[in-house]
Design an enzyme around this catalytic site. Structure first.
Site, PDB file in Angstrom:
ATOM      1  N   SER A 148     -13.450   1.764   2.537  1.00  0.00           N
ATOM      2  CA  SER A 148     -12.484   1.345   1.524  1.00  0.00           C
ATOM      3  C   SER A 148     -11.395   2.402   1.422  1.00  0.00           C
ATOM      4  O   SER A 148     -11.661   3.550   1.057  1.00  0.00           O
ATOM      5  CB  SER A 148     -13.162   1.173   0.155  1.00  0.00           C
ATOM      6  N   LYS A 206     -12.183  -8.923  -4.400  1.00  0.00           N
ATOM      7  CA  LYS A 206     -10.732  -8.707  -4.378  1.00  0.00           C
ATOM      8  C   LYS A 206     -10.127  -9.336  -5.640  1.00  0.00           C
ATOM      9  O   LYS A 206     -10.833  -9.551  -6.623  1.00  0.00           O
ATOM     10  CB  LYS A 206     -10.141  -9.283  -3.089  1.00  0.00           C
ATOM     11  N   ASP A 230      -7.226  -8.213   3.945  1.00  0.00           N
ATOM     12  CA  ASP A 230      -6.468  -9.081   3.032  1.00  0.00           C
ATOM     13  C   ASP A 230      -5.965 -10.350   3.714  1.00  0.00           C
ATOM     14  O   ASP A 230      -5.373 -11.210   3.056  1.00  0.00           O
ATOM     15  CB  ASP A 230      -5.267  -8.311   2.463  1.00  0.00           C
ATOM     16  N   GLN A 277      -9.105   2.416  -0.712  1.00  0.00           N
ATOM     17  CA  GLN A 277      -8.858   2.742  -2.126  1.00  0.00           C
ATOM     18  C   GLN A 277      -9.802   3.856  -2.586  1.00  0.00           C
ATOM     19  O   GLN A 277      -9.387   4.801  -3.255  1.00  0.00           O
ATOM     20  CB  GLN A 277      -9.030   1.493  -2.990  1.00  0.00           C
ATOM     21  N   SER A 315       0.839  -1.213   0.000  1.00  0.00           N
ATOM     22  CA  SER A 315       0.000   0.000   0.000  1.00  0.00           C
ATOM     23  C   SER A 315       0.866   1.253   0.000  1.00  0.00           C
ATOM     24  O   SER A 315       0.612   2.210  -0.749  1.00  0.00           O
ATOM     25  CB  SER A 315      -0.885   0.017   1.257  1.00  0.00           C
ATOM     26  N   ARG A 328      -2.694 -14.016  -2.909  1.00  0.00           N
ATOM     27  CA  ARG A 328      -2.883 -14.409  -1.506  1.00  0.00           C
ATOM     28  C   ARG A 328      -3.510 -15.807  -1.384  1.00  0.00           C
ATOM     29  O   ARG A 328      -3.264 -16.524  -0.420  1.00  0.00           O
ATOM     30  CB  ARG A 328      -3.699 -13.356  -0.747  1.00  0.00           C
ATOM     31  N   ARG A 383     -13.020  -6.659 -11.792  1.00  0.00           N
ATOM     32  CA  ARG A 383     -13.307  -5.984 -10.510  1.00  0.00           C
ATOM     33  C   ARG A 383     -14.049  -4.655 -10.721  1.00  0.00           C
ATOM     34  O   ARG A 383     -13.820  -3.962 -11.711  1.00  0.00           O
ATOM     35  CB  ARG A 383     -11.997  -5.766  -9.744  1.00  0.00           C
TER      36      ARG A 383
HETATM   37  C1  S3P Z   1      -5.654  -1.249  -0.090  1.00  0.00           C
HETATM   38  C2  S3P Z   1      -6.908  -1.261   0.443  1.00  0.00           C
HETATM   39  C3  S3P Z   1      -7.733  -2.483   0.586  1.00  0.00           C
HETATM   40  C4  S3P Z   1      -6.906  -3.753   0.407  1.00  0.00           C
HETATM   41  C5  S3P Z   1      -5.929  -3.641  -0.727  1.00  0.00           C
HETATM   42  C6  S3P Z   1      -4.972  -2.488  -0.503  1.00  0.00           C
HETATM   43  C7  S3P Z   1      -4.945   0.044  -0.191  1.00  0.00           C
HETATM   44  O1  S3P Z   1      -8.757  -2.428  -0.376  1.00  0.00           O
HETATM   45  O2  S3P Z   1      -7.740  -4.865   0.224  1.00  0.00           O
HETATM   46  O3  S3P Z   1      -5.166  -4.830  -0.869  1.00  0.00           O
HETATM   47  O4  S3P Z   1      -3.706   0.042  -0.367  1.00  0.00           O
HETATM   48  O5  S3P Z   1      -5.601   1.085  -0.118  1.00  0.00           O
HETATM   49  P1  S3P Z   1     -10.127  -1.607  -0.069  1.00  0.00           P
HETATM   50  O6  S3P Z   1      -9.723  -0.306   0.424  1.00  0.00           O
HETATM   51  O7  S3P Z   1     -10.866  -1.475  -1.334  1.00  0.00           O
HETATM   52  O8  S3P Z   1     -10.839  -2.445   0.942  1.00  0.00           O
END
Ligand code: S3P
Length: 439
Positions: free
Chosen positions: A167, A346, A319, A169, A22, A392, A122
């Protein structure tokens, strides 16, 4: 490339966790937006991150690996991102594509995003829809899927947005777009998700405010602002450390140390859960690096027992459920993991993929729409697991195979390089017996 893991003897040794995925994505993206040269140390050199590095070059930044292993990013700064010449291929990386969409949205450009089979399945509407409320226009495949093309006139409006679920992201994409608006952009998070974007934005000079709100928080960024280059030291990835940790917890006689693991509380739900299951996990040598707390974790084989994982813990370990399910398969009693419907979108449908992984190897499971339950005990193994392009799932199956009566195989180990390119070397260095046909 099929891969097989065999029953192992006690694992031992000291290893260093690979760089956090991340934070690695964010360091390249924020570096590409900033004025000046950002230096990144400890970057995860996984396929997902290399896709993001190439994408940042596509938008006009210059990303270079230096001889000492650090990376530099000469950012676009005041001039901003420009339209890429070809498609922006984000490979397997959901974080990459969603954050890059947010970052690119604030500039006058048009771009087409593509990805591999997993990424193309996705949902991207969760990012593209709020971005379109800010002023971006886009076309995508059914259900907002890739390939998607968007056009921005570089004059977005700020947004006050409440995502339907936590989320990081989605939050990150909106905050990054907000940097190039005239005003305050706010994300109201129902529950706390990982906070690396807001932390790193502050380090790059943005004005970010975070206020608690119910079980979640309200995060705001004030635009317009041009980020200023800085140095990012990437800490070790707790989501990757999870694999050797659970390998040691489930392999009798094991005693290992994993150094340099990020202990940010928005990421450590797995460690909390394992401790509740009776795991010997001792963190020490706490220090701060690049604004994150890191520690070394001492792990010993432990007799685990099943628990019910609190649903509100899910965002801090989203995750980690596939590998937690492996720990649960060796625990006494049943472990119940629910409130995790997000896992279905995912890199694969991780609820059905994890259930299939365990059932192919003789573990009794119950699948729910929003999770699964796993009954622990000795595990027969002998199955071949379909990984669905999911790193994973692949690593979880191989860790399961370290203690099964019969070896466990996976159809394809190639995707492991997306997040943990040194997995085989690191695990076999600790005493695992994970083999590829050529090995
Ligand atoms: C991540 C957020 C998570 C996670 C992903 C990495 C990130 O997803 O599952 O592997 O780096 O912001 P979500 O925010 O959509 O849950």
């Amino acid at each position: 490339m099929s891969v097989t893991s065999h029953r192992a003897d006690a694992l031992s040794g000291t290893v260093r966790a690979p760089g956090d995925k991340s934070i690695s994505h964010r360091s390249l993206i924020l570096g590409a937006m900033a004025e000046g040269t950002t230096t990144v140390t400890g970057l995860l050199e996984g396929a997902d991150i290399l896709s993001t590095a190439v994408a940042m070059q596509d938008f006009g930044a210059k990303v270079t690996r230096q001889k000492d292993g650090s990376w530099t990013v000469i950012g676009c700064g005041e001039a901003g991102f420009t339209s890429p010449k070809g498609d922006v291929d984000c490979g397997n990386a959901g974080t990459g594509v969603r954050l890059i969409m947010g970052a690119a949205a604030g500039y006058k450009l048009s771009a087409t995003f593509t990805g591999d089979a997993s990424l193309s399945s996705r949902p991207m509407g969760r990012v593209l829809d709020p971005l379109s409320e800010m002023g971006v226009s886009y076309t995508a495949q059914d259900g907002g899927r890739l390939p998607a093309t968007f056009t921005s006139d570089g004059a977005l409006s700020p947004l006050d947005y409440t995502p339907p679920h936590a989320s990081a992201q989605v939050k990150s994409a909106i905050l990054l777009a907000g940097l190039n608006t005239d005003g305050i952009t706010t994300v109201n998070e129902p529950t706390l998700s990982r906070d690396h974007t807001e932390n790193m934005l502050k380090a790059f000079g943005a004005q970010v405010t975070v206020k608690p709100q119910g079980e979640g928080q309200k995060v705001s960024v004030t635009g317009p602002v041009t980020l200023k280059a800085t140095t990012v030291n990437v800490p070790g990835d707790p989501s990757s450390a999870a694999f050797p940790i659970i390998a040691a917890l489930t392999t009798p006689g094991s005693d290992i140390i994993i150094e340099n693991v990020m202990m940010n509380p928005t990421r450590t739900g797995l460690f909390e859960t394992l401790t509740e299951m009776g795991a010997y996990l001792r963190s020490d040598n706490f220090r701060t690096s690049g604004g994150e707390i890191i520690a070394d974790i001492h792990v010993k084989y432990s007799k685990l027992h099943g628990v019910t994982v609190p649903e509100n813990r899910a965002p801090s370990m989203i995750d980690e459920y596939p590998i937690l399910a492996v720990a649960a398969a060796y625990a006494s009693g049943t472990t119940i993991m629910r409130g995790i419907a997000e896992m279905r979108v995912k890199e694969s449908d991780r609820i059905s993929a994890t259930v299939a992984l365990l059932e192919a190897n003789g573990v009794e499971t119950t699948e729910y729409e929003d999770g699964f339950a796993v009954k622990g005990g000795p595990v027969a193994g002998g199955g071949t697991v379909t990984t669905h392009h999911d790193h994973r799932i692949a690593m979880s199956a191989l860790i399961l195979g370290l203690n099964t009566a019969q070896p466990v195989s996976i159809d394809d180990g190639a995707m492991i390089a997306t997040s943990f390119p040194t997995f085989f070397e690191l695990m076999n260095g600790l005493g695992a017996k994970i083999e590829t046909p050529e090995a």
